[in-house]
Design a protein around this motif. Sequence first.
Motif, PDB file in Angstrom:
ATOM      1  N   LEU A  78       0.837  -1.195   0.000  1.00 40.28           N
ATOM      2  CA  LEU A  78       0.000   0.000   0.000  1.00 40.28           C
ATOM      3  C   LEU A  78       0.874   1.248   0.000  1.00 40.28           C
ATOM      4  CD1 LEU A  78      -2.581  -1.055   2.747  1.00 40.28           C
ATOM      5  CD2 LEU A  78      -2.948  -1.072   0.278  1.00 40.28           C
ATOM      6  N   ILE A  79       0.514   2.218  -0.856  1.00 39.62           N
ATOM      7  CA  ILE A  79       1.200   3.520  -0.880  1.00 39.62           C
ATOM      8  C   ILE A  79       0.129   4.603  -0.953  1.00 39.62           C
ATOM      9  CG2 ILE A  79       2.822   5.032  -2.070  1.00 39.62           C
ATOM     10  CD1 ILE A  79       4.134   2.580  -3.264  1.00 39.62           C
ATOM     11  N   ALA A  80       0.061   5.434   0.066  1.00 41.67           N
ATOM     12  CA  ALA A  80      -0.921   6.524   0.094  1.00 41.67           C
ATOM     13  C   ALA A  80      -0.364   7.754  -0.622  1.00 41.67           C
ATOM     14  CB  ALA A  80      -1.278   6.860   1.534  1.00 41.67           C
ATOM     15  N   ALA A  81      -1.249   8.458  -1.297  1.00 37.30           N
ATOM     16  CA  ALA A  81      -0.816   9.656  -2.036  1.00 37.30           C
ATOM     17  C   ALA A  81      -0.601  10.838  -1.100  1.00 37.30           C
ATOM     18  CB  ALA A  81      -1.843  10.005  -3.095  1.00 37.30           C
ATOM     19  N   LYS A  82      -1.188  10.761   0.097  1.00 36.68           N
ATOM     20  CA  LYS A  82      -0.983  11.830   1.081  1.00 36.68           C
ATOM     21  C   LYS A  82      -1.199  11.275   2.480  1.00 36.68           C
ATOM     22  CE  LYS A  82      -5.720  13.668   0.795  1.00 36.68           C
ATOM     23  NZ  LYS A  82      -6.543  14.874   0.553  1.00 36.68           N
ATOM     24  N   ASP A  83      -0.811  12.025   3.465  1.00 38.72           N
ATOM     25  CA  ASP A  83      -0.965  11.579   4.850  1.00 38.72           C
ATOM     26  C   ASP A  83      -2.441  11.558   5.250  1.00 38.72           C
ATOM     27  OD1 ASP A  83       1.758  11.394   5.094  1.00 38.72           O
ATOM     28  OD2 ASP A  83       2.003  13.392   5.970  1.00 38.72           O
ATOM     29  N   GLU A 102       5.252   6.292   1.436  1.00 43.44           N
ATOM     30  CA  GLU A 102       5.971   5.206   2.110  1.00 43.44           C
ATOM     31  C   GLU A 102       5.192   3.889   1.955  1.00 43.44           C
ATOM     32  OE1 GLU A 102       6.928   6.024   6.141  1.00 43.44           O
ATOM     33  OE2 GLU A 102       7.983   7.902   5.686  1.00 43.44           O
ATOM     34  N   PRO A 103       5.805   2.890   1.320  1.00 43.17           N
ATOM     35  CA  PRO A 103       5.106   1.616   1.132  1.00 43.17           C
ATOM     36  C   PRO A 103       4.931   0.850   2.446  1.00 43.17           C
ATOM     37  CG  PRO A 103       7.364   1.439   0.384  1.00 43.17           C
ATOM     38  CD  PRO A 103       7.155   2.881   0.732  1.00 43.17           C
TER      39      PRO A 103
END
Length: 299
Positions: A78-83, A102-103
Motif C-alpha cells: 500500500l502507498i498513500a498519495a498523502k498523509d 511510504e510503502p
Amino acid sequence: AAFLKEAADVDKGATLLKRTKESSGCKEGKGFEKTCKALAKVADIASNGFGEARVAVVKAGKKQQLDACTTNANIGILIAAKDGASVKVAGVESAVELKAGEPVVIDFCREATLEAASTTPVLFAQAWHPEFAAVERTTELRARAKSFGLSEDEIKAATKVVNDNAKKSWEKTAKAWREGSASHAKIKNAFENELEEKRRMEEEAAEAKRKGDEAGDEERKRNLEKLQRKREEKRRKEQAAEEKRKQRLKQLEEERAKRDPWLNFPEVVAAEKKVDELKEARRDANAKLEFELSTQLTK
C-alpha cells in the motif's frame, strides 16, 4: 514520487495492472503513465499472474475493504498519495498509519480495511511473496496460463521477468524479508520451540523407559531369586525324602535279617533276585500283550 504527483487530484479508482498485463488505468490520457512505467519495473508486481495493481480512492470517514487474496503466494503493498490514511488488518492490534509515499506491506489474506481523514488515493499493488521461489512462480504461471488469460508469448515474457529477477536479487530480497519480518520470526520461534519441545519429550520418554527398564530388571531379579529359592527348597525336600526312604529300606532289611537270618544266605538272595527278574519280565509281557490285544481290537 510519480504516483504522488499523478494521484494528487484523483477522485476515482483505476486498475493499472491485472495478471501481468496493463489495464485500463494505464491507457494514455488516464493520468497514470509514469506510475504504470514504474510498476512495470518492479518484477515481483509485473510478473504476478495472481494479482493486480490498482488505485483505491478512500473517502473521508468511510471504510473501504480491500480484496482478499486468492493465494498466500502474494503480499499486498500500500502507498498513500498523502498523509491521513490508515489500514486495519484483522489479527493486528491497531491500525497502521499510511504516510505519503511510504510503502506498507500487509498480509491481505486477512481482512484489511482502509480509512482516511480526507479523500485519499491509495495504490494497492499485489506482489509475489518473497518466500515464493522463482521455480514455484514460473510453475504456477504455466499451470494457470489459461485461467489467467495469458497467451504463450505473455507467459514467456512473465517467466523471463521472474527468472531474470531471481538471478539478480531474489536471494537478497528473501533474506531481507526474513530479517525484517515479524511473521517470519514468529514462525521461526514457533518451529524452534516445537523442536525443543519434541527433544524434551523424547528425553523424558527415554528417561521413563530407562527407569522402567531398571524397575523391570529389579523385578526380574527378585522373581529369579524367588524361583531359585523355591527350587532349592524343593531339592532339599526331595533329598531329605530320598534319604529317609533309604534309611527306612535299610532298617527293614536289618529287621528282616535279624528275624530270618537264612534269608541272607547267598543261595536265597540269588533266588529272590531271580524271582524279581521273572516278575519284571512277566509285567513287561503282560503290558505287551495288552497293547497287542488293544491294537487288534481297534483295527
